[in-house]
Design an enzyme around this catalytic site. Structure first.
Site, mmCIF file in Angstrom:
data_model
loop_
_atom_site.group_PDB
_atom_site.id
_atom_site.type_symbol
_atom_site.label_atom_id
_atom_site.label_comp_id
_atom_site.label_asym_id
_atom_site.label_seq_id
_atom_site.Cartn_x
_atom_site.Cartn_y
_atom_site.Cartn_z
ATOM 1 N N TYR A 148 0.928 -1.106 -0.018
ATOM 2 C CA TYR A 148 -0.061 -0.017 0.183
ATOM 3 C C TYR A 148 0.865 1.239 0.047
ATOM 4 C CZ TYR A 148 -3.209 3.545 1.902
ATOM 5 O OH TYR A 148 -4.057 4.782 1.814
ATOM 6 N N ASN A 177 -3.653 8.693 10.393
ATOM 7 C CA ASN A 177 -4.740 7.874 10.302
ATOM 8 C C ASN A 177 -5.898 9.101 10.537
ATOM 9 O OD1 ASN A 177 -3.204 5.633 10.159
ATOM 10 N ND2 ASN A 177 -3.389 5.297 12.470
ATOM 11 N N PHE A 191 -13.144 -2.364 16.172
ATOM 12 C CA PHE A 191 -13.316 -2.680 17.367
ATOM 13 C C PHE A 191 -14.666 -2.340 17.900
ATOM 14 C CE2 PHE A 191 -8.815 -0.952 19.464
ATOM 15 C CZ PHE A 191 -8.354 -2.262 18.773
ATOM 16 N N GLY A 208 -0.510 -3.979 21.237
ATOM 17 C CA GLY A 208 -1.206 -2.986 21.738
ATOM 18 C C GLY A 208 -0.495 -1.786 21.882
ATOM 19 N N ASP A 283 2.659 -3.241 8.752
ATOM 20 C CA ASP A 283 2.183 -2.433 9.742
ATOM 21 C C ASP A 283 3.258 -1.498 10.189
ATOM 22 O OD1 ASP A 283 0.391 -0.862 11.480
ATOM 23 O OD2 ASP A 283 0.600 -2.630 13.147
#
Length: 320
Positions: A148, A177, A191, A208, A283
């Protein structure tokens, strides 16, 4: 004021529809080109019968569709793209077609048109794992770690080459983001969906500790339009601006905001992720953009990353 008529590619999508709203409110003539693969007409239904609004349902992979869409247009906001970062590991061919090929078709169509300005929404993913945080626009070398990010960087390069060669001005935004109402992907959306299906447990991809900057879509649109007005009065052919926030927030903290807003107390179950706690291959674990260049023009976000996330959760809970 922005020159009219304006074409917004991907104008039925999340960010695109908010941009259309603002441009219509400012009194411009707007044409939207969208294939509705990621967007929906529900985002634009309040403009459906307006005399200054035109919608074309078409696939930008077809050069004839794009050539027709740019006729009579002076400014193009190019937001059409596949917005899902994770799809790169599954279908690089699709990312090529829905990010690079459609941009190439648009640029070729612009060669024989009266388009003077192209505004493109790129991504913070072009920086890859930046060694300087917050990351400025002149950071390099650019080394994306996802397909991407590579596709966005390829589109940036094509735009720059065409602008310098064929005599139009191009403004490229590298976005953090972006969150808010109408979003149909991303961590907040995921979520909420997971908790509605299983309120007692929330699966969180990675460990996390992933930490990133978030910008509310309202601040994004104000930034895009403020910087475009500024850019038009410069002598630059191509320019780049980061749009993000001065702070950042962890995935765990986002989960805690979502559960609090939903009135739930689930067990948080972390998958552990890949490559040192990333949510998925490609990521970027830590991302915060340097936005000083944008702030020098007078723009600054009204909401912090925390504020943007909380407002987005509340908006999505009302509309999802």
């Amino acid at each position: 004021m922005i020159e009219t008529k304006i074409l917004v590619t991907g104008g039925a999508g999340f960010i695109g529809s908010h941009l259309v709203d603002k441009l219509m409110e400012e009194g411009h003539d707007i044409r939207v080109l969208d294939d509705l693969s990621a967007g929906t007409l529900d985002n634009l239904k309040h403009w459906a019968n307006h005399e200054r609004f035109e919608f074309i349902r078409g696939d930008m992979r077809n050069p004839e569709v794009v050539a027709e869409a740019v006729k009579g247009v002076e400014t193009v906001f190019h937001l059409a793209a596949n917005p899902e970062v994770r799809i790169g590991s599954q279908s690089p061919e699709l990312l090529y077609k829905t990010n690079i090929l459609i941009t190439y078709n648009l640029l070729n169509a612009m060669r024989g048109s009266n388009v003077r300005y192209l505004i493109f929404t790129s991504s913070s993913t072009v920086y890859g794992e930046a060694k300087i945080i917050p990351t400025p626009e002149d950071y390099g070398p650019l080394e994306p770690i996802s397909v991407y990010g590579g596709a966005k960087l390829a589109a940036e390069a094509l735009i720059s080459g065409y602008a310098h060669t064929f005599g139009f001005k191009a403004l490229i935004f590298r976005l953090a983001n972006i969150v808010g109402k109408r979003s149909n992907h991303g961590v907040i959306y995921d979520f909420i969906n997971k908790l509605r299906q299983r309120p007692d447990e929330l699966e969180i991809l990675g460990d996390g500790t992933q930490k990133k900057s978030y910008l509310h879509v309202s601040d994004t649109i104000s930034g895009m339009l403020t910087l475009f007005e500024y850019f038009k009065n410069t002598n630059k052919t191509v320019d780049f601006y980061n749009l993000g926030n001065d702070d950042w927030i962890t995935v765990r903290e986002i989960a805690e905001i979502v559960t609090e807003e939903m009135g739930l107390n689930p067990e948080l179950r972390f998958t552990g992720g890949v490559d040192g706690g990333r949510g998925w291959k490609g990521d970027v674990k830590f991302m915060r953009l340097n936005i000083e260049k944008a702030k020098k023009t007078g723009w600054r976000p009204k909401l912090s990353s925390y504020g943007a996330v909380r407002k987005s959760v509340r908006g999505l809970l009302l509309t999802m």
